[in-house]
Design a protein around this motif. Structure first.
Motif, PDB file in Angstrom:
ATOM      1  N   SER A  23      15.483  73.389  17.171  1.00 14.01           N
ATOM      2  CA  SER A  23      15.426  72.577  18.376  1.00 14.01           C
ATOM      3  C   SER A  23      14.069  72.801  19.030  1.00 14.01           C
ATOM      4  CB  SER A  23      16.560  72.962  19.338  1.00 14.01           C
ATOM      5  OG  SER A  23      16.590  72.101  20.462  1.00 14.01           O
ATOM      6  N   SER A  24      13.806  72.098  20.112  1.00 13.07           N
ATOM      7  CA  SER A  24      12.560  72.279  20.846  1.00 13.07           C
ATOM      8  C   SER A  24      12.814  72.057  22.327  1.00 13.07           C
ATOM      9  CB  SER A  24      11.481  71.316  20.341  1.00 13.07           C
ATOM     10  OG  SER A  24      11.854  69.969  20.598  1.00 13.07           O
ATOM     11  N   PHE A  25      11.974  72.623  23.157  1.00 13.43           N
ATOM     12  CA  PHE A  25      12.095  72.435  24.597  1.00 13.43           C
ATOM     13  C   PHE A  25      10.789  72.853  25.265  1.00 13.43           C
ATOM     14  CE2 PHE A  25      13.108  76.840  23.979  1.00 13.43           C
ATOM     15  CZ  PHE A  25      12.655  77.496  25.112  1.00 13.43           C
ATOM     16  N   ARG A  26      10.648  72.462  26.519  1.00 11.14           N
ATOM     17  CA  ARG A  26       9.524  72.881  27.353  1.00 11.14           C
ATOM     18  C   ARG A  26      10.108  73.707  28.498  1.00 11.14           C
ATOM     19  NH1 ARG A  26       7.218  68.603  27.518  1.00 11.14           N
ATOM     20  NH2 ARG A  26       5.237  68.956  26.461  1.00 11.14           N
ATOM     21  N   PRO A  27       9.700  74.969  28.646  1.00 14.29           N
ATOM     22  CA  PRO A  27      10.287  75.830  29.681  1.00 14.29           C
ATOM     23  C   PRO A  27      10.137  75.227  31.078  1.00 14.29           C
ATOM     24  CG  PRO A  27       8.986  77.138  28.148  1.00 14.29           C
ATOM     25  CD  PRO A  27       8.714  75.697  27.822  1.00 14.29           C
ATOM     26  N   ARG A  28      11.255  75.175  31.795  1.00 18.51           N
ATOM     27  CA  ARG A  28      11.230  74.667  33.155  1.00 18.51           C
ATOM     28  C   ARG A  28      12.259  75.409  33.993  1.00 18.51           C
ATOM     29  NH1 ARG A  28      14.883  70.224  34.554  1.00 18.51           N
ATOM     30  NH2 ARG A  28      16.490  69.960  32.960  1.00 18.51           N
ATOM     31  N   ALA A  29      12.134  75.267  35.289  1.00 19.11           N
ATOM     32  CA  ALA A  29      13.079  75.870  36.226  1.00 19.11           C
ATOM     33  C   ALA A  29      13.509  74.793  37.206  1.00 19.11           C
ATOM     34  CB  ALA A  29      12.437  77.031  36.971  1.00 19.11           C
ATOM     35  N   ALA A  30      14.815  74.673  37.400  1.00 24.34           N
ATOM     36  CA  ALA A  30      15.316  73.645  38.309  1.00 24.34           C
ATOM     37  C   ALA A  30      16.636  74.104  38.919  1.00 24.34           C
ATOM     38  CB  ALA A  30      15.505  72.321  37.578  1.00 24.34           C
ATOM     39  N   LEU A  31      16.852  73.696  40.167  1.00 29.36           N
ATOM     40  CA  LEU A  31      18.056  74.079  40.905  1.00 29.36           C
ATOM     41  C   LEU A  31      18.684  72.836  41.506  1.00 29.36           C
ATOM     42  CD1 LEU A  31      19.695  76.560  42.049  1.00 29.36           C
ATOM     43  CD2 LEU A  31      18.257  76.369  44.090  1.00 29.36           C
ATOM     44  N   ALA A  32      19.982  72.662  41.278  1.00 27.48           N
ATOM     45  CA  ALA A  32      20.683  71.509  41.853  1.00 27.48           C
ATOM     46  C   ALA A  32      20.655  71.576  43.373  1.00 27.48           C
ATOM     47  CB  ALA A  32      22.129  71.474  41.350  1.00 27.48           C
ATOM     48  N   ASP A  33      20.523  70.421  43.982  1.00 20.92           N
ATOM     49  CA  ASP A  33      20.444  70.360  45.445  1.00 20.92           C
ATOM     50  C   ASP A  33      21.722  70.865  46.111  1.00 20.92           C
ATOM     51  OD1 ASP A  33      17.935  69.278  45.066  1.00 20.92           O
ATOM     52  OD2 ASP A  33      18.593  67.210  45.371  1.00 20.92           O
ATOM     53  N   ARG A  34      22.820  70.748  45.430  1.00 17.68           N
ATOM     54  CA  ARG A  34      24.073  71.335  45.904  1.00 17.68           C
ATOM     55  C   ARG A  34      24.947  71.622  44.686  1.00 17.68           C
ATOM     56  NH1 ARG A  34      23.808  65.984  47.123  1.00 17.68           N
ATOM     57  NH2 ARG A  34      25.534  64.603  46.505  1.00 17.68           N
ATOM     58  N   PHE A  35      25.876  72.536  44.851  1.00 19.71           N
ATOM     59  CA  PHE A  35      26.752  72.967  43.756  1.00 19.71           C
ATOM     60  C   PHE A  35      28.158  72.377  43.863  1.00 19.71           C
ATOM     61  CE2 PHE A  35      24.747  77.189  42.114  1.00 19.71           C
ATOM     62  CZ  PHE A  35      23.524  76.557  41.982  1.00 19.71           C
TER      63      PHE A  35
END
Length: 439
Positions: free
Chosen positions: A268-280
């Motif tokens: 597989s492949s991916f580009r490292p990123r960081a993300a947080l949902a605006d609400r859970f």
């Protein structure tokens, strides 16, 4: 229309761990997965000490320890020669922070999922495969989900555990705020190789301009190595995802020949990123795991933070559905987990960029909920363990709350092992007990 108490969308470690926790509490939960089988690949392969404690409580620790193993020391290669060792993790002492687990335990994610699935089945739970979510809606009484094939499902609550590209999150219109951690994409694969020692985690630094690092980590409990190879920003990795491409990359950047790679089992492949949902949370629907937060793989925090989401939410859903606690208890899920997820995202990003080490914080034993509305500290002079902290060396009382009396006070310990209330006598906790469903 199929009826259930909790619909869990996604059969990765998050959804399976939640399914186990609910099943052992007698909650009717249905796990649905869009794929025909459990996801392949080693992916998130590191289990941190806090996750091992959770797995012990969920009844899968022995299987996890039998199937995995400790991480090897890194070996740096230069020009086909071993150039020196590299310690990936800061050492920890036995008993540090009141845990018998001292460091990460390696277990390929596919094997992790198999163990969790077996435990879920043992408890009477089930996974329905081939169910791709197409629509989800809710009203005051419950949630209705529809799928590309199969009939609809009606549930009192639903949990999105369907990964970083969560169909549930998109359907709810919940945004994610984040950044690209590293513009350079990564190729990852599970391979079998002859002529390479399994004693080391083999690291090959960039060989020159236009290349990146390459690492081959022996996967404990298997004959495989996990390949991770970095490429310059803008590289199209699609042509390299096949067996021939993977062999070409390994041959070009190491002393190994293409024919030494005897099998390519997954890539597989991916580009490292960081993300947080605006609400859970959106009404009766909760986000957990990668559906709520996406990490760089550096430091091994993504899967572990996700399992903690499940562990936090499971007992709360069980208490509310069982009539032992008011629905307001569910408000504390986002309150507690979103700040922790944000902190772990920051840590993962700092490790990826070389700004932090893989040390005590990555073991996740010190995470706490002191600021939660569910944490009440009533002692005039709190000791080292405070309301919201994880209670070390806890002998659990099944799936229920536990009363712990120590020299510095009385603690009501939540089913997830964190102190809910701390005081001087248990009698003073009457109001708290009624509010959280501890009778």
């Amino acid at each position: 229309m199929r009826q259930t108490d909790v619909l869990i969308v996604g059969a990765g470690p998050t959804g399976l761990a939640l399914g186990i926790d609910l099943a052992r509490r007698g909650v009717d939960a249905l796990v649905v997965e869009r794929g025909a089988t459990l996801a392949p690949g080693s992916r998130g392969k590191g289990l941190q000490p806090r996750t091992l404690e959770i797995y012990e409580d969920l009844g899968v620790l022995d299987a996890v320890l039998d199937a995995g193993g400790p991480y090897p020391v890194g070996m740096i290669w230069q020009d086909g020669e071993q150039a020196g060792e590299h310690r990936m993790f800061d050492p920890a002492e036995a008993g540090e922070e009141g845990s018998r687990f001292t460091g990460p335990w390696m277990l390929p994610q596919w094997r992790n999922q198999e163990i969790l699935r077996a435990r879920l089945t043992e408890l009477g739970g089930a996974i329905v495969f081939g169910h791709e979510l197409t629509e989800i809606e809710q009203d005051a009484e419950g949630v209705t989900a529809r799928f590309a094939s199969g009939g609809p499902v009606r549930a009192r609550y639903a949990v999105a555990a369907d990964g970083g590209r969560s169909a549930v999150r998109r359907a709810l219109g919940i945004g994610m705020t984040g950044e690209t951690v590293d513009p350079d994409p990564l190729l990852v694969a599970d391979v079998r190789i002859t002529g390479l020692e399994r004693t080391w985690w083999h690291v090959f630094p960039p060989a020159g301009e236009g290349t990146g690092f390459l690492a081959l980590c022996p996967l404990a409990g298997t004959e495989d190595f996990q390949l991770a190879a970095q490429f310059p920003d803008g590289t199209d990795l699609a042509p390299l995802l096949g067996p021939g491409g993977v062999r070409e990359v390994i041959a070009a950047r190491t002393h190994l020949a293409a024919e030494d790679v005897t099998e390519v089992r997954w890539s597989s492949s991916f580009r490292p990123r960081a993300a947080l949902a605006d609400r859970f949370r959106e009404g009766r629907i909760f986000l957990a795991g990668d559906a709520a937060h996406v990490h760089s793989p550096a430091g091994g925090q993504g899967l572990n933070t996700s399992v903690q989401d499940a562990y936090n939410l499971g007992w709360k859903l069980g208490a509310v559905l069982g009539g032992r606690a008011p629905a307001a208890l569910l408000d504390t899920y986002e309150e507690e987990r979103r700040p922790n997820a944000a902190a772990m995202l920051g840590l993962s990003t700092a490790i990826h960029r070389g700004e932090a080490r893989r040390g005590a914080k990555t073991r996740q034993l010190g995470l706490h909920y002191r600021a939660s509305s569910l944490s009440e500290e009533t002692r005039p002079a709190p000791g080292p363990i405070r309301a919201g902290d994880r209670m070390p060396d806890l002998t659990r009382n099944g799936t229920d709350w536990t009363v712990v009396q120590q020299e510095d006070g009385v603690f009501l310990v939540r089913p997830d092992g964190h102190v809910g209330w701390a005081g001087t006598t248990e009698r003073d906790a009457r109001e708290y007990r009624a509010r959280v469903g501890f009778f």
